[in-house]
Design a protein around this motif. Sequence first.
Motif, mmCIF file in Angstrom:
data_model
loop_
_atom_site.group_PDB
_atom_site.id
_atom_site.type_symbol
_atom_site.label_atom_id
_atom_site.label_comp_id
_atom_site.label_asym_id
_atom_site.label_seq_id
_atom_site.Cartn_x
_atom_site.Cartn_y
_atom_site.Cartn_z
ATOM 1 N N ILE A 1 5.661 7.058 5.520
ATOM 2 C CA ILE A 1 5.168 8.439 5.421
ATOM 3 C C ILE A 1 3.962 8.550 4.487
ATOM 4 C CG2 ILE A 1 6.828 8.996 3.589
ATOM 5 C CD1 ILE A 1 5.391 11.371 6.249
ATOM 6 N N SER A 2 4.013 7.830 3.355
ATOM 7 C CA SER A 2 2.908 7.962 2.398
ATOM 8 C C SER A 2 1.603 7.427 2.970
ATOM 9 C CB SER A 2 3.258 7.239 1.096
ATOM 10 O OG SER A 2 3.513 5.874 1.352
ATOM 11 N N THR A 3 1.677 6.318 3.752
ATOM 12 C CA THR A 3 0.458 5.770 4.369
ATOM 13 C C THR A 3 -0.110 6.754 5.385
ATOM 14 O OG1 THR A 3 1.306 3.543 4.087
ATOM 15 C CG2 THR A 3 -0.486 3.840 5.668
ATOM 16 N N LEU A 4 0.758 7.375 6.167
ATOM 17 C CA LEU A 4 0.285 8.359 7.153
ATOM 18 C C LEU A 4 -0.379 9.541 6.462
ATOM 19 C CD1 LEU A 4 3.293 8.423 9.662
ATOM 20 C CD2 LEU A 4 1.170 7.107 9.818
ATOM 21 N N GLU A 5 0.260 10.063 5.412
ATOM 22 C CA GLU A 5 -0.317 11.215 4.702
ATOM 23 C C GLU A 5 -1.642 10.857 4.062
ATOM 24 O OE1 GLU A 5 2.712 12.352 2.002
ATOM 25 O OE2 GLU A 5 3.865 13.498 3.484
ATOM 26 N N ALA A 6 -1.742 9.612 3.538
ATOM 27 C CA ALA A 6 -3.003 9.191 2.920
ATOM 28 C C ALA A 6 -4.128 9.141 3.940
ATOM 29 C CB ALA A 6 -2.826 7.825 2.258
ATOM 30 N N ASN A 7 -3.785 8.902 5.213
ATOM 31 C CA ASN A 7 -4.798 8.853 6.274
ATOM 32 C C ASN A 7 -4.854 10.148 7.084
ATOM 33 O OD1 ASN A 7 -5.916 5.922 6.377
ATOM 34 N ND2 ASN A 7 -3.698 5.644 6.180
ATOM 35 N N HIS A 8 -4.242 11.213 6.520
ATOM 36 C CA HIS A 8 -4.298 12.557 7.136
ATOM 37 C C HIS A 8 -3.701 12.569 8.546
ATOM 38 C CE1 HIS A 8 -6.845 13.568 3.757
ATOM 39 N NE2 HIS A 8 -7.672 12.583 4.081
ATOM 40 N N ILE A 9 -2.600 11.839 8.700
ATOM 41 C CA ILE A 9 -1.886 11.827 9.976
ATOM 42 C C ILE A 9 -0.568 12.561 9.767
ATOM 43 C CG2 ILE A 9 -0.807 10.399 11.752
ATOM 44 C CD1 ILE A 9 -2.845 8.216 11.040
ATOM 45 N N LYS A 10 -0.296 13.545 10.592
ATOM 46 C CA LYS A 10 0.914 14.365 10.475
ATOM 47 C C LYS A 10 2.078 13.673 11.181
ATOM 48 C CE LYS A 10 2.707 18.983 11.446
ATOM 49 N NZ LYS A 10 2.400 20.304 12.057
ATOM 50 N N LEU A 11 3.219 13.571 10.495
ATOM 51 C CA LEU A 11 4.425 13.005 11.076
ATOM 52 C C LEU A 11 5.338 14.160 11.490
ATOM 53 C CD1 LEU A 11 6.182 10.555 11.754
ATOM 54 C CD2 LEU A 11 7.139 10.703 9.437
ATOM 55 N N ILE A 12 5.655 14.234 12.789
ATOM 56 C CA ILE A 12 6.501 15.308 13.331
ATOM 57 C C ILE A 12 7.879 14.728 13.627
ATOM 58 C CG2 ILE A 12 6.765 17.011 15.166
ATOM 59 C CD1 ILE A 12 3.742 16.875 15.564
ATOM 60 N N ASN A 13 8.888 15.219 12.889
ATOM 61 C CA ASN A 13 10.259 14.693 13.028
ATOM 62 C C ASN A 13 11.066 15.666 13.877
ATOM 63 O OD1 ASN A 13 12.818 13.696 12.765
ATOM 64 N ND2 ASN A 13 12.667 13.316 10.558
ATOM 65 N N ASN A 14 11.379 15.266 15.122
ATOM 66 C CA ASN A 14 12.149 16.104 16.040
ATOM 67 C C ASN A 14 13.571 15.580 16.248
ATOM 68 O OD1 ASN A 14 10.049 17.880 16.429
ATOM 69 N ND2 ASN A 14 9.264 16.821 18.244
ATOM 70 N N GLY B 1 0.831 -1.219 0.000
ATOM 71 C CA GLY B 1 0.000 0.000 0.000
ATOM 72 C C GLY B 1 0.854 1.253 0.000
ATOM 73 N N ASN B 2 1.972 1.192 0.781
ATOM 74 C CA ASN B 2 2.882 2.336 0.797
ATOM 75 C C ASN B 2 3.455 2.608 -0.581
ATOM 76 O OD1 ASN B 2 2.517 2.708 3.513
ATOM 77 N ND2 ASN B 2 4.312 1.532 4.115
ATOM 78 N N ILE B 3 3.825 1.516 -1.274
ATOM 79 C CA ILE B 3 4.356 1.682 -2.633
ATOM 80 C C ILE B 3 3.315 2.352 -3.524
ATOM 81 C CG2 ILE B 3 5.133 0.456 -4.692
ATOM 82 C CD1 ILE B 3 6.314 -1.674 -2.813
ATOM 83 N N ALA B 4 2.087 1.881 -3.403
ATOM 84 C CA ALA B 4 1.022 2.463 -4.239
ATOM 85 C C ALA B 4 0.836 3.944 -3.934
ATOM 86 C CB ALA B 4 -0.288 1.700 -4.004
ATOM 87 N N HIS B 5 0.855 4.289 -2.623
ATOM 88 C CA HIS B 5 0.701 5.706 -2.248
ATOM 89 C C HIS B 5 1.855 6.555 -2.791
ATOM 90 C CE1 HIS B 5 -2.867 5.461 0.104
ATOM 91 N NE2 HIS B 5 -2.380 4.529 0.928
ATOM 92 N N GLN B 6 3.096 6.009 -2.668
ATOM 93 C CA GLN B 6 4.254 6.792 -3.090
ATOM 94 C C GLN B 6 4.358 6.896 -4.605
ATOM 95 O OE1 GLN B 6 7.955 6.472 -1.181
ATOM 96 N NE2 GLN B 6 7.144 5.757 0.774
ATOM 97 N N TRP B 7 3.776 5.930 -5.301
ATOM 98 C CA TRP B 7 3.820 5.992 -6.775
ATOM 99 C C TRP B 7 2.717 6.882 -7.350
ATOM 100 C CZ3 TRP B 7 5.748 2.269 -10.828
ATOM 101 C CH2 TRP B 7 7.014 1.812 -10.486
ATOM 102 N N ARG B 8 1.632 7.032 -6.587
ATOM 103 C CA ARG B 8 0.474 7.756 -7.142
ATOM 104 C C ARG B 8 0.838 9.184 -7.540
ATOM 105 N NH1 ARG B 8 -2.732 6.874 -3.256
ATOM 106 N NH2 ARG B 8 -3.759 5.073 -4.163
ATOM 107 N N GLN B 9 1.556 9.932 -6.662
ATOM 108 C CA GLN B 9 1.883 11.336 -6.948
ATOM 109 C C GLN B 9 2.832 11.485 -8.147
ATOM 110 O OE1 GLN B 9 0.665 14.035 -5.906
ATOM 111 N NE2 GLN B 9 2.112 15.465 -6.865
ATOM 112 N N PRO B 10 3.985 10.777 -8.195
ATOM 113 C CA PRO B 10 4.858 10.942 -9.371
ATOM 114 C C PRO B 10 4.198 10.504 -10.664
ATOM 115 C CG PRO B 10 5.687 9.229 -7.902
ATOM 116 C CD PRO B 10 4.626 9.925 -7.160
#
Length: 632
Positions: free
Chosen positions: A493-506, A411-420
């Motif tokens: 990251i792509s799965t999180l963005e697809a589900n509208h979850i923000k990833l905060i990198n500290n 699923g992550n691959i599919a999400h990351q491929w969709r935009q490009p």
Amino acid sequence: MFKINSLKTNIVIFLILFTSIPLIIASSLILYTTYESKKEALFSKHLQVLKQVEEDINSNIMNIEQLGEFVRKNFIKRKNKILEGLIGTQKTIKEIYILDSEGLVKDFQTRVKSNLFIGYDFSNTKYYMEINNGKLKYWSDVYLSNTTNTPVISYSVKIDDDNIIVFVLDLAMLNTFAQKFQSGDGSTMVRIMDNNGVFLANPDKPEFVFQQKNILNLGLYKNFISKGYKYRQITFQNAAKNSLNNIGVYGVTKKLQWYVVVKERYEYIFQTYFNIMYFLGLFIVVVIVLSMIVAVRLAKSILKPLDEVSLQMENIAQEKDIEGIDKNNYKELKKLINSFMIMKNKIHKRENDLHQLNQSLEDKVKEKTKELQILNEDLEKKVDEEIAKNMEKELHILESSKMIQMGEMIGNIAHQWRQPLSVISTAASGMKLQKEYGMLEDEKFNYYCNSIVENSEYLSETIDIFRNFIREKKERATIIIQNRIDISLKIVISTLEANHIKLINNIDYSNPIKLEVVVGELSQVIINIINNAKDILLERKVEDAWIKVGLEQDSSFVTICIEDNGGGVPSEIISKIFDPYFTTKHKSQGTGLGLHMSYKIVTESLGGELKVSNSTNGALFKVTIPINTKLS
């Protein structure tokens, strides 16, 4: 967005402004200069009249004082004829009388019928009492004569201990004197008032003198005289009601402090100026109207050839027949049309090149898609094998957990491929559309090609990331922990963005930390924890959901902190979440092995600790690993 303006309208406006503004500025300067010059000349004229009037009044006052001194010195020698001589030679003197020390008339001379007689008592008059109190000479206030009802003023001089001479001056002559100074509209310029503001001379309104009207309640006194604005140019209203404004100047006589006002009617003096102003205003209006007419005609003559060229270019863009292209009489426009024709031919050539490039890109996309299909088949096969092994032996639980994630990775691959893929498709269709309408420029062509190449490379890089993660061998190697965390985050990251979850990198990247771990297992732990947090956030439908990743370190350990805002783990199950096959999800959604496998990897393979607690926002997982080597 830029506002589109009309060229014709702008030309008309600019032409009108170009002709009107200089004219308005020049006219305003002329009017202002003329007005100031007129005011300056008028002020000089009024000031000259004022000085003349003041000088005449002061001269008459000094003359009377000199006569008083003459009488005082010569009274004893010529007392029999001195009064008669003064009355005969001094027209301003109305009456002269001699008083004794008791204030009684001893002798007198008068020009008019009078009730005076020898022995008349003046002891109660102020001018007698002032002399009797020790003054040698005294000017009285202005008062009305009992016989002529005109304003008079008296001057008293002490001759000796037994005699006082009193001069009574007729001030009616001031009105006659003021009449000499007339304005061009027939009105007189001079007004004279005593030190109490009572009129002494007003030729235009002589009744003001007899009625003893004063100016104390008028704007002239309140705004100027009371504030000491003497010898300055002022504007004010007449004493008469509803009168027009006046412009003038006022002064004060030295001896008796009388007010002298010189004025003229403002509207009459500046009538010529107003006429010039009206004429210039009318002239400006006429010029603006003519400018508008000329501007419209000029705009049409300039823009007509441009309209024809625009129509021809539109025909070229739509690949229509071009008519009259050689009929244009302007060489600049002909050059523009020829350049456009050359550009059209180049566009046709680039369309062919673009078609070939599109074909090549399609072949590359098909090739990458085939690789992905092969990779998916390999993933499915490995997942099946690992599930079978995990069912047989608990020793292989680690591998089974990794393979369980493979479905999510697809699923992550599919999400990351969709935009490009979308960018590639948009770029290709954009070039095709702009080529059809003849709008494809070199800059845009290169931009689209670069975009397609960059996104194709991104597709290849994505495949490599997932291939490396899947094919990593279980062997110890030295890694930089920040880089390993980044690889894990790129996978989810792509799965999180697809589900509208923000990833905060500290994570702090300024101090790289080197660890010796089993390659691939640390990434599996991070992915397991993040996926578990994602499921909780989705299950509880948290708004503004986020997952925060941080890194802490001390001299011996490094700790990866993963926190979410999902509300935390219920207290009754927090001690069980690392147990094998324990899950709060439906059987179709989880096996309960993810967190258990993560716990075994951290504690057994990495030699560290995995703990969970509840923060103020939600669950907080901490993965603590011993540090082997620290980069400088």
